[in-house]
Design a protein around this motif. Sequence first.
Motif, PDB file in Angstrom:
ATOM      1  N   SER A 293       0.841  -1.193   0.000  1.00 52.30           N
ATOM      2  CA  SER A 293       0.000   0.000   0.000  1.00 52.30           C
ATOM      3  C   SER A 293       0.874   1.241   0.000  1.00 52.30           C
ATOM      4  CB  SER A 293      -0.894   0.020   1.250  1.00 52.30           C
ATOM      5  OG  SER A 293      -1.732  -1.117   1.282  1.00 52.30           O
ATOM      6  N   PRO A 294       0.361   2.362  -0.483  1.00 50.17           N
ATOM      7  CA  PRO A 294       1.131   3.605  -0.474  1.00 50.17           C
ATOM      8  C   PRO A 294       1.672   3.915   0.918  1.00 50.17           C
ATOM      9  CG  PRO A 294      -0.827   3.895  -1.797  1.00 50.17           C
ATOM     10  CD  PRO A 294      -0.969   2.558  -1.128  1.00 50.17           C
ATOM     11  N   GLY A 295       2.950   4.257   0.966  1.00 54.28           N
ATOM     12  CA  GLY A 295       3.602   4.556   2.239  1.00 54.28           C
ATOM     13  C   GLY A 295       4.412   3.414   2.782  1.00 54.28           C
ATOM     14  N   ASP A 296       4.144   2.180   2.312  1.00 52.83           N
ATOM     15  CA  ASP A 296       4.940   1.028   2.750  1.00 52.83           C
ATOM     16  C   ASP A 296       6.380   1.178   2.276  1.00 52.83           C
ATOM     17  OD1 ASP A 296       2.616  -0.025   3.748  1.00 52.83           O
ATOM     18  OD2 ASP A 296       2.439  -1.641   2.266  1.00 52.83           O
ATOM     19  N   ILE A 297       7.312   0.750   3.119  1.00 53.89           N
ATOM     20  CA  ILE A 297       8.721   0.688   2.722  1.00 53.89           C
ATOM     21  C   ILE A 297       9.003  -0.746   2.294  1.00 53.89           C
ATOM     22  CG2 ILE A 297      11.115   0.988   3.430  1.00 53.89           C
ATOM     23  CD1 ILE A 297       9.522   3.598   3.358  1.00 53.89           C
ATOM     24  N   VAL A 298       9.480  -0.904   1.055  1.00 53.29           N
ATOM     25  CA  VAL A 298       9.713  -2.253   0.528  1.00 53.29           C
ATOM     26  C   VAL A 298      11.155  -2.410   0.079  1.00 53.29           C
ATOM     27  CG1 VAL A 298       7.329  -2.704  -0.139  1.00 53.29           C
ATOM     28  CG2 VAL A 298       8.824  -1.524  -1.736  1.00 53.29           C
ATOM     29  N   ASP A 299      11.723  -3.572   0.395  1.00 56.32           N
ATOM     30  CA  ASP A 299      13.074  -3.929  -0.033  1.00 56.32           C
ATOM     31  C   ASP A 299      12.928  -4.696  -1.338  1.00 56.32           C
ATOM     32  OD1 ASP A 299      15.797  -4.008   0.160  1.00 56.32           O
ATOM     33  OD2 ASP A 299      15.858  -5.835   1.361  1.00 56.32           O
ATOM     34  N   THR A 300      13.322  -4.085  -2.426  1.00 58.95           N
ATOM     35  CA  THR A 300      12.936  -4.550  -3.751  1.00 58.95           C
ATOM     36  C   THR A 300      14.095  -5.180  -4.512  1.00 58.95           C
ATOM     37  OG1 THR A 300      11.379  -2.699  -3.821  1.00 58.95           O
ATOM     38  CG2 THR A 300      11.824  -3.814  -5.897  1.00 58.95           C
TER      39      THR A 300
ATOM     40  N   ALA B  10       7.509  13.150 -10.618  1.00 65.02           N
ATOM     41  CA  ALA B  10       7.024  11.780 -10.418  1.00 65.02           C
ATOM     42  C   ALA B  10       8.155  10.793 -10.157  1.00 65.02           C
ATOM     43  CB  ALA B  10       6.216  11.323 -11.622  1.00 65.02           C
ATOM     44  N   LYS B  11       7.864   9.805  -9.326  1.00 59.53           N
ATOM     45  CA  LYS B  11       8.800   8.710  -9.111  1.00 59.53           C
ATOM     46  C   LYS B  11       8.871   7.839 -10.347  1.00 59.53           C
ATOM     47  CE  LYS B  11      11.646   6.510  -6.408  1.00 59.53           C
ATOM     48  NZ  LYS B  11      12.907   7.187  -6.016  1.00 59.53           N
ATOM     49  N   ASN B  12       7.728   7.621 -10.955  1.00 58.16           N
ATOM     50  CA  ASN B  12       7.682   6.863 -12.210  1.00 58.16           C
ATOM     51  C   ASN B  12       6.445   7.236 -12.998  1.00 58.16           C
ATOM     52  OD1 ASN B  12       5.907   5.362 -10.323  1.00 58.16           O
ATOM     53  ND2 ASN B  12       5.776   3.853 -11.968  1.00 58.16           N
ATOM     54  N   GLY B  13       6.528   7.052 -14.284  1.00 60.04           N
ATOM     55  CA  GLY B  13       5.361   7.142 -15.148  1.00 60.04           C
ATOM     56  C   GLY B  13       5.136   5.749 -15.706  1.00 60.04           C
ATOM     57  N   ILE B  14       3.896   5.359 -15.947  1.00 59.76           N
ATOM     58  CA  ILE B  14       3.663   3.985 -16.394  1.00 59.76           C
ATOM     59  C   ILE B  14       2.389   3.882 -17.217  1.00 59.76           C
ATOM     60  CG2 ILE B  14       2.367   3.227 -14.343  1.00 59.76           C
ATOM     61  CD1 ILE B  14       4.136   0.608 -14.506  1.00 59.76           C
TER      62      ILE B  14
ATOM     63  N   LYS C 227       9.756   3.617  -1.047  1.00 58.16           N
ATOM     64  CA  LYS C 227       8.464   3.854  -0.407  1.00 58.16           C
ATOM     65  C   LYS C 227       7.422   3.719  -1.501  1.00 58.16           C
ATOM     66  CE  LYS C 227       7.027   8.025   0.680  1.00 58.16           C
ATOM     67  NZ  LYS C 227       6.829   9.333   1.380  1.00 58.16           N
ATOM     68  N   VAL C 228       6.442   2.865  -1.285  1.00 56.21           N
ATOM     69  CA  VAL C 228       5.400   2.673  -2.295  1.00 56.21           C
ATOM     70  C   VAL C 228       4.693   4.005  -2.514  1.00 56.21           C
ATOM     71  CG1 VAL C 228       3.285   1.441  -2.913  1.00 56.21           C
ATOM     72  CG2 VAL C 228       5.113   0.256  -1.645  1.00 56.21           C
ATOM     73  N   PRO C 229       4.702   4.517  -3.754  1.00 60.81           N
ATOM     74  CA  PRO C 229       4.143   5.853  -3.984  1.00 60.81           C
ATOM     75  C   PRO C 229       2.614   5.875  -4.088  1.00 60.81           C
ATOM     76  CG  PRO C 229       4.986   4.954  -6.033  1.00 60.81           C
ATOM     77  CD  PRO C 229       5.311   3.949  -4.964  1.00 60.81           C
ATOM     78  N   GLN C 230       2.043   7.005  -3.747  1.00 62.34           N
ATOM     79  CA  GLN C 230       0.662   7.283  -4.127  1.00 62.34           C
ATOM     80  C   GLN C 230       0.618   7.382  -5.647  1.00 62.34           C
ATOM     81  OE1 GLN C 230      -2.110   7.568  -2.431  1.00 62.34           O
ATOM     82  NE2 GLN C 230      -1.600   8.022  -0.298  1.00 62.34           N
TER      83      GLN C 230
ATOM     84  N   SER D   9       3.548   7.982  -8.346  1.00 61.32           N
ATOM     85  CA  SER D   9       3.450   7.272  -9.615  1.00 61.32           C
ATOM     86  C   SER D   9       2.389   7.973 -10.453  1.00 61.32           C
ATOM     87  CB  SER D   9       3.056   5.817  -9.370  1.00 61.32           C
ATOM     88  OG  SER D   9       2.834   5.145 -10.590  1.00 61.32           O
ATOM     89  N   VAL D  10       2.670   8.132 -11.744  1.00 58.94           N
ATOM     90  CA  VAL D  10       1.673   8.701 -12.651  1.00 58.94           C
ATOM     91  C   VAL D  10       1.322   7.633 -13.672  1.00 58.94           C
ATOM     92  CG1 VAL D  10       1.127  10.496 -14.309  1.00 58.94           C
ATOM     93  CG2 VAL D  10       2.545  11.041 -12.317  1.00 58.94           C
ATOM     94  N   GLU D  11       0.081   7.179 -13.625  1.00 58.40           N
ATOM     95  CA  GLU D  11      -0.384   6.129 -14.541  1.00 58.40           C
ATOM     96  C   GLU D  11      -1.204   6.787 -15.651  1.00 58.40           C
ATOM     97  OE1 GLU D  11      -3.480   2.356 -14.428  1.00 58.40           O
ATOM     98  OE2 GLU D  11      -2.270   2.772 -12.628  1.00 58.40           O
ATOM     99  N   PHE D  12      -0.747   6.610 -16.874  1.00 57.05           N
ATOM    100  CA  PHE D  12      -1.436   7.178 -18.035  1.00 57.05           C
ATOM    101  C   PHE D  12      -2.366   6.119 -18.627  1.00 57.05           C
ATOM    102  CE2 PHE D  12       2.584   9.436 -17.630  1.00 57.05           C
ATOM    103  CZ  PHE D  12       2.176  10.758 -17.681  1.00 57.05           C
TER     104      PHE D  12
END
Length: 422
Positions: free
Chosen positions: A18-25, A220-224, A153-156, A192-195
């Motif tokens: 979920s957004p806000g979670d810290i994940v070791d990826t 943005a952290k990422n666009g997808i 950090k899992v982004p909004q 995150s920006v989802e198009f």
Amino acid sequence: MNITEKILAKASDKKVVSPGDIVDTNVDVLMTHDLTGPLAVESFKKIGAEKVWDSQKIVIILDHQIPAESIKAAELHKTMRQFAKEQKIRVYDVGRGGICHQVMPDQGHVTPGTVIVGSDSHTCTYGAFGAFSTGIGSTEAAAVMTTGKIWFKVPQTIKINVNGSFAKYVTPKDLILNVIGKLGVDGAIYKSVEFAGLTIHEMSIAGRMTICNMAVEMGAKNGIIEPDNITKQYLQNKIKNMPDFLTLQSDIDAQYEQIIEFDVSKMEPQIACPSSVDNVKPISEINEIPIDQAFIGSCTNGRLEDLRLAAQILKGKKIKDGVRALIIPASQEIYKQALIEGLTEIFTDAGAIVCGSACGPCLGGHIGLLAAGETCISTSNRNFIGRMGSTQANVYLSSPAVVAASAVTGKITDPTNLEVKQ
């Protein structure tokens, strides 16, 4: 979950995030280049590591300062070549690749559903293929080289739904400039920006890459973009194992911080004015500003589709006296195809110079710098003060169509108006 959350959950060995979670990826691919790579190599050695975590998952591309314009650049290139040889890492050297963000997908290093990091802020480009991709710092890259992991950090997520049909000479570049103009350079910081939407899924891969490339320009952290059959067709001969796209779609009940609707039907060409990417105005509000230089290229708009559009406008015309026009294909493969299709001949007949595949003037390199008081219209992604040479120069951002038309008239010009005048 949405597609970004699904990818991060899988890469972190979790069922749900979920957004806000810290994940070791777990990282699938790390990319670095000649500008940021040498510091990553230096940091890797300071860590005391002897071998990278997986040489098959690291890619080195020389593209920023090529061919070397100084002894310092030559030394940096030498550092990267030696490191690649020592660690048995794939390196795309001068004349064998092109701009990193074009080379990565074209050479099969980008797969939907994977986590890709690169020591370059425009690594977010690969979101066009349904990957979670983001830029990291050089010292972070050194840590990834050592461990194959990175924390996030899992982004909004902001979802941008796009519908409608583009008018003639209005392009995906105009769409993303319009979006950035609306949201601002800080409108999506660490999000995150989802198009999505029909317009996006009818769009070519080249257009999708342009849009995701500039997601970072609004923080943005990422666009997808969710992968689909167009993605599959583009990648099917480039990667070995195509993932199940059904697992890479956002769930119907996925949560978003906000959903924004855009309709491109009445959109006109957009111009990002000096010296901020969100200082965007429709071209009708730009008062035919005189230019000294026109640049078509960069990791944003140096693709074959862009060159074809520019050639369509420039065919049979001449670049205005007093204007320098530079065209830089995004990769050697695109350069070759431009030759085959006769695009290069059209450009040179018009009076433009076609340069080898590299970042060129986009980062104030050794090609196409501006003097004080000069103005450039560019297809690149940033118009910061000093980005393309003198701190007293001005850079306007637009599409290949607008740049080509402006090169002919010597002032910022709507391509449609150029047709009318003929």
